[in-house]
Motif scaffolding. Sequence first.
Motif, mmCIF file in Angstrom:
data_model
loop_
_atom_site.group_PDB
_atom_site.id
_atom_site.type_symbol
_atom_site.label_atom_id
_atom_site.label_comp_id
_atom_site.label_asym_id
_atom_site.label_seq_id
_atom_site.Cartn_x
_atom_site.Cartn_y
_atom_site.Cartn_z
ATOM 1 N N ILE A 151 0.841 -1.202 0.000
ATOM 2 C CA ILE A 151 0.000 0.000 0.000
ATOM 3 C C ILE A 151 0.877 1.253 0.000
ATOM 4 N N SER A 152 1.972 1.222 0.769
ATOM 5 C CA SER A 152 2.899 2.360 0.806
ATOM 6 C C SER A 152 3.501 2.617 -0.565
ATOM 7 N N ALA A 153 3.923 1.527 -1.230
ATOM 8 C CA ALA A 153 4.518 1.664 -2.571
ATOM 9 C C ALA A 153 3.497 2.208 -3.564
ATOM 10 N N THR A 154 2.276 1.700 -3.482
ATOM 11 C CA THR A 154 1.211 2.143 -4.390
ATOM 12 C C THR A 154 0.854 3.601 -4.136
ATOM 13 N N THR A 155 0.820 3.983 -2.869
ATOM 14 C CA THR A 155 0.510 5.373 -2.507
ATOM 15 C C THR A 155 1.538 6.326 -3.095
ATOM 16 N N ALA A 156 2.817 5.958 -2.957
ATOM 17 C CA ALA A 156 3.882 6.797 -3.511
ATOM 18 C C ALA A 156 3.736 6.933 -5.022
ATOM 19 N N PHE A 157 3.416 5.828 -5.695
ATOM 20 C CA PHE A 157 3.245 5.832 -7.154
ATOM 21 C C PHE A 157 2.079 6.722 -7.565
ATOM 22 N N VAL A 158 0.971 6.622 -6.840
ATOM 23 C CA VAL A 158 -0.229 7.412 -7.144
ATOM 24 C C VAL A 158 0.028 8.901 -6.930
ATOM 25 N N VAL A 159 0.692 9.230 -5.820
ATOM 26 C CA VAL A 159 0.935 10.636 -5.492
ATOM 27 C C VAL A 159 1.927 11.273 -6.468
ATOM 28 N N VAL A 160 3.029 10.553 -6.746
ATOM 29 C CA VAL A 160 4.057 11.088 -7.645
ATOM 30 C C VAL A 160 3.495 11.344 -9.033
ATOM 31 N N ASN A 161 2.620 10.450 -9.507
ATOM 32 C CA ASN A 161 2.065 10.588 -10.855
ATOM 33 C C ASN A 161 0.759 11.373 -10.882
ATOM 34 N N ASP A 162 0.335 11.866 -9.690
ATOM 35 C CA ASP A 162 -0.816 12.758 -9.588
ATOM 36 C C ASP A 162 -2.074 12.168 -10.227
ATOM 37 N N PHE A 163 -2.358 10.903 -9.901
ATOM 38 C CA PHE A 163 -3.556 10.258 -10.430
ATOM 39 C C PHE A 163 -4.834 10.841 -9.831
ATOM 40 N N PHE A 164 -4.720 11.288 -8.591
ATOM 41 C CA PHE A 164 -5.856 11.921 -7.916
ATOM 42 C C PHE A 164 -5.389 13.258 -7.361
ATOM 43 N N SER A 165 -6.334 14.020 -6.821
ATOM 44 C CA SER A 165 -5.970 15.229 -6.107
ATOM 45 C C SER A 165 -4.950 14.851 -5.046
#
Length: 217
Positions: A168-182
């Motif tokens: 989940i931590s790895a996925t969160t970092a990926f999502v945040v870095v690539n700005d998939f959501f706000s």
Amino acid sequence: MEKSIQILIFIHASFGGIALISGLISLIAKKGKNIHKKSGLIFFYSMVLCGLSAMTVAILPNHESPFLFAVGIFSLYFVLTGNRALNFKHKNPDLRIDKYISIVMIITGVLMVSLPILLTKSVNIILTVFAIVGIIFSVRDLILFNKPERLKKGWLKLHLGKMIGGYISATTAFVVVNDFFSSFYGWFIPGIIGSFVITYWMRKLNKKTVTNTVYKT
């Protein structure tokens, strides 16, 4: 110096990508099989290197980030404790390192909450949520370390729950870095989805335990 830092950031991102792929394979593979073990091991080492490289970048000139450093410790806590949970299936495991890891996470969690208040006079919601999660898990770990029989019986739940937490931590970092959501929601959506995945596996393990108990009796 800056060029070396950029290379380190590239290495960090590369290990993060490997962790995402290997972690997914390990998650969907049949537990206990070679593909699960091998992909899980790759995920573990990739996450460790990813976390350490993030913490290194976070203390380098012009890239100082207490936020990134704290999140690095948070991620390392889950994969380290998840991997070490494999030792709990053995009788009388040495828990000294495990206790140190939990204590470091508790101290880090307290700093994640208190430092933003002291430095900016405001509460950082993201860090506070991460800190509370880390502290709760760490305190629970320390309590379990004093209950060897319960620790031995629950090693698989601890292993799966913590390793999924690391993913989940790895996925969160990926999502945040690539700005998939706000940016704000991106920090929490993977965790919300991941909590359902953890719940699924915990219920499956509980069902398996009950079934095995019935057959034995």
